[in-house]
Scaffold this motif. Sequence first.
Motif, PDB file in Angstrom:
ATOM      1  N   ASN A 170       0.854  -1.179   0.000  1.00  0.00           N
ATOM      2  CA  ASN A 170       0.000   0.000   0.000  1.00  0.00           C
ATOM      3  C   ASN A 170       0.889   1.227   0.000  1.00  0.00           C
ATOM      4  O   ASN A 170       1.435   1.612   1.026  1.00  0.00           O
ATOM      5  N   LYS A 171       1.081   1.785  -1.201  1.00  0.00           N
ATOM      6  CA  LYS A 171       2.039   2.881  -1.403  1.00  0.00           C
ATOM      7  C   LYS A 171       3.414   2.429  -0.925  1.00  0.00           C
ATOM      8  O   LYS A 171       3.960   1.464  -1.421  1.00  0.00           O
ATOM      9  N   GLY A 172       3.973   3.120   0.060  1.00  0.00           N
ATOM     10  CA  GLY A 172       5.335   2.787   0.476  1.00  0.00           C
ATOM     11  C   GLY A 172       5.430   1.740   1.560  1.00  0.00           C
ATOM     12  O   GLY A 172       6.528   1.398   2.002  1.00  0.00           O
ATOM     13  N   ARG A 173       4.306   1.212   2.014  1.00  0.00           N
ATOM     14  CA  ARG A 173       4.310   0.238   3.101  1.00  0.00           C
ATOM     15  C   ARG A 173       4.081  -1.172   2.562  1.00  0.00           C
ATOM     16  O   ARG A 173       3.216  -1.408   1.719  1.00  0.00           O
ATOM     17  N   VAL A 174       4.861  -2.123   3.103  1.00  0.00           N
ATOM     18  CA  VAL A 174       4.783  -3.516   2.668  1.00  0.00           C
ATOM     19  C   VAL A 174       4.600  -4.406   3.896  1.00  0.00           C
ATOM     20  O   VAL A 174       5.310  -4.237   4.904  1.00  0.00           O
ATOM     21  N   GLU A 175       3.666  -5.352   3.831  1.00  0.00           N
ATOM     22  CA  GLU A 175       3.443  -6.315   4.907  1.00  0.00           C
ATOM     23  C   GLU A 175       3.506  -7.732   4.342  1.00  0.00           C
ATOM     24  O   GLU A 175       3.059  -7.979   3.220  1.00  0.00           O
ATOM     25  N   TYR A 176       4.057  -8.642   5.148  1.00  0.00           N
ATOM     26  CA  TYR A 176       4.207 -10.035   4.718  1.00  0.00           C
ATOM     27  C   TYR A 176       3.520 -10.971   5.716  1.00  0.00           C
ATOM     28  O   TYR A 176       3.591 -10.759   6.934  1.00  0.00           O
ATOM     29  N   LYS A 177       2.891 -12.013   5.191  1.00  0.00           N
ATOM     30  CA  LYS A 177       2.332 -13.075   6.019  1.00  0.00           C
ATOM     31  C   LYS A 177       2.601 -14.408   5.333  1.00  0.00           C
ATOM     32  O   LYS A 177       2.425 -14.539   4.118  1.00  0.00           O
ATOM     33  N   LEU A 178       3.013 -15.403   6.145  1.00  0.00           N
ATOM     34  CA  LEU A 178       3.430 -16.694   5.601  1.00  0.00           C
ATOM     35  C   LEU A 178       2.535 -17.804   6.153  1.00  0.00           C
ATOM     36  O   LEU A 178       2.191 -17.817   7.338  1.00  0.00           O
ATOM     37  N   PHE A 179       2.179 -18.736   5.270  1.00  0.00           N
ATOM     38  CA  PHE A 179       1.361 -19.885   5.655  1.00  0.00           C
ATOM     39  C   PHE A 179       2.098 -21.173   5.276  1.00  0.00           C
ATOM     40  O   PHE A 179       2.781 -21.238   4.252  1.00  0.00           O
ATOM     41  N   ARG A 180       1.901 -22.212   6.114  1.00  0.00           N
ATOM     42  CA  ARG A 180       2.568 -23.505   5.886  1.00  0.00           C
ATOM     43  C   ARG A 180       1.526 -24.599   5.788  1.00  0.00           C
ATOM     44  O   ARG A 180       0.562 -24.658   6.555  1.00  0.00           O
TER      45      ARG A 180
END
Length: 484
Positions: A170-180
């Motif tokens: 979202n514009k300059g912000r980045v978020e990560y989420k990981l699933f296994r």
Amino acid sequence: MNIEAVRTAYPDMVIPNVGSYYSSHIARWKNIFENNPSWKTVKRGGLYKKGSRQMNRLNVAKVLCDCFSDLTFSEQCEITIDDAAYQEFIDKQLEDNGFWENMPETVSMGYALGGCTVKVYAENAKPRINYVHANHFLPIEWTGKQITSGAFTTVAHRNGNFYTLVEMQNKGRVEYKLFRSTTMDSLGSPCTLSELYNFGDSADYKADCPMFAYFKPCTSNNVEYDTPLGMSIYANSIDTLKALDVAFDSFAREFILGKKRIIVPSSAIQTVVDTKTGELVRYFDADDEAFVALKADDVEQLKVQDNTVELRVEEHVSAINALLNILCFQVGLSAGTLSFDAVQGLKTATEVISQDSKTARTIKSNKNLLTETIETVIHALIAIGVYLGLIPQKEYTVTIGWKDNVIIDDNTLIENNIKLVQAGLKSKLRAIMEVQKCDEVTAQAELDRIAKEQAVTGLAVDDFLRGGEGDDKTGDDAAQSGAE
């Protein structure tokens, strides 16, 4: 695109309901591009009509996308920034990230799948560029100008587990989420990023611009109206692509069915016992140079007759060219762009531009969209550079200039210069520089030499530049003309 993974990772966000677009359309375009269309097999004919066979395929879809990419990006472009430090920084980052090598292939896939994304991020204190295909990107928020928020999904297999990484920008912000998960079809449960990656859960580059740029072909989407998703350039030409494969398959089989065949008398047929089945197999031994003791009352029965049929090469080539012209019409190219006319020949780049062709207009429209994509990438790289402290924050301007150089042969170059000199729109000195590809000093020396030679022959330099046609002049007149 695993849209359910995005919804699970961000349940509070409004996610566009376009799952069927990815599964029904983008997946189909991808299969066609990979030469794996739904019509790739056909039923066998013959006595038993059992099973199927692989169709001989032209894969014109890939040829078409590569053609669009070549016309769009073959000349590359000049990226100019009005600040020397920024210019040096951008040149280095584009070179280090293989921008010029990867963009033609990425753009080709974008034409095939209806879009592509160029993503910018920081890794090990360095700006990085990732080239993402349309089936791994989902637009979330957008304005009339650009997509401002989007999600990326990546699937990796490690240590017997399947990991799905969901990245929200979202514009300059980045978020990560990981699933296994233990199976590929299941998203599984959330897990820590450290199981697979060495970066944090989020990053804020404090930029006003998005850290990705989305390019889509300049063709209207008549399937999905409510999102800015693009459409494959051949989405409405699939029937033509299938017809091309059918025609090519018939052409290829023409050489199998039309191979040399002979009719031999039955007395020339021999038998042998198949060692595996024990059955008698009849065959004609083509290596035998003579047959003896062939009994027949009719002499005609002893003749070996050639029963080979004539190959229909011209008919197949004409049919394929006709279908290629239909395809060109459907995708916005000039007739003959993907075909060869034995009479007219291949069109040169000069003819394409000078004729104001459909191809030139279509490619120009796509270049305009690609210009905005590249500008966004440059803004994102500069924002990353400021974030990492590699360059200072300052005002700047980016200009994208395409190298639309028209390739012409020497004869056309000479003719163009003669016409410009005759019309008074170009100096004789500049014409010699361009025709002979030399500097001004060399051209002036050549002009003086021509003047001296024409003073002897009586042919003025002006007439020489007109191809030797014009009023006869005396040596004095020629010398005076040369001095001018």
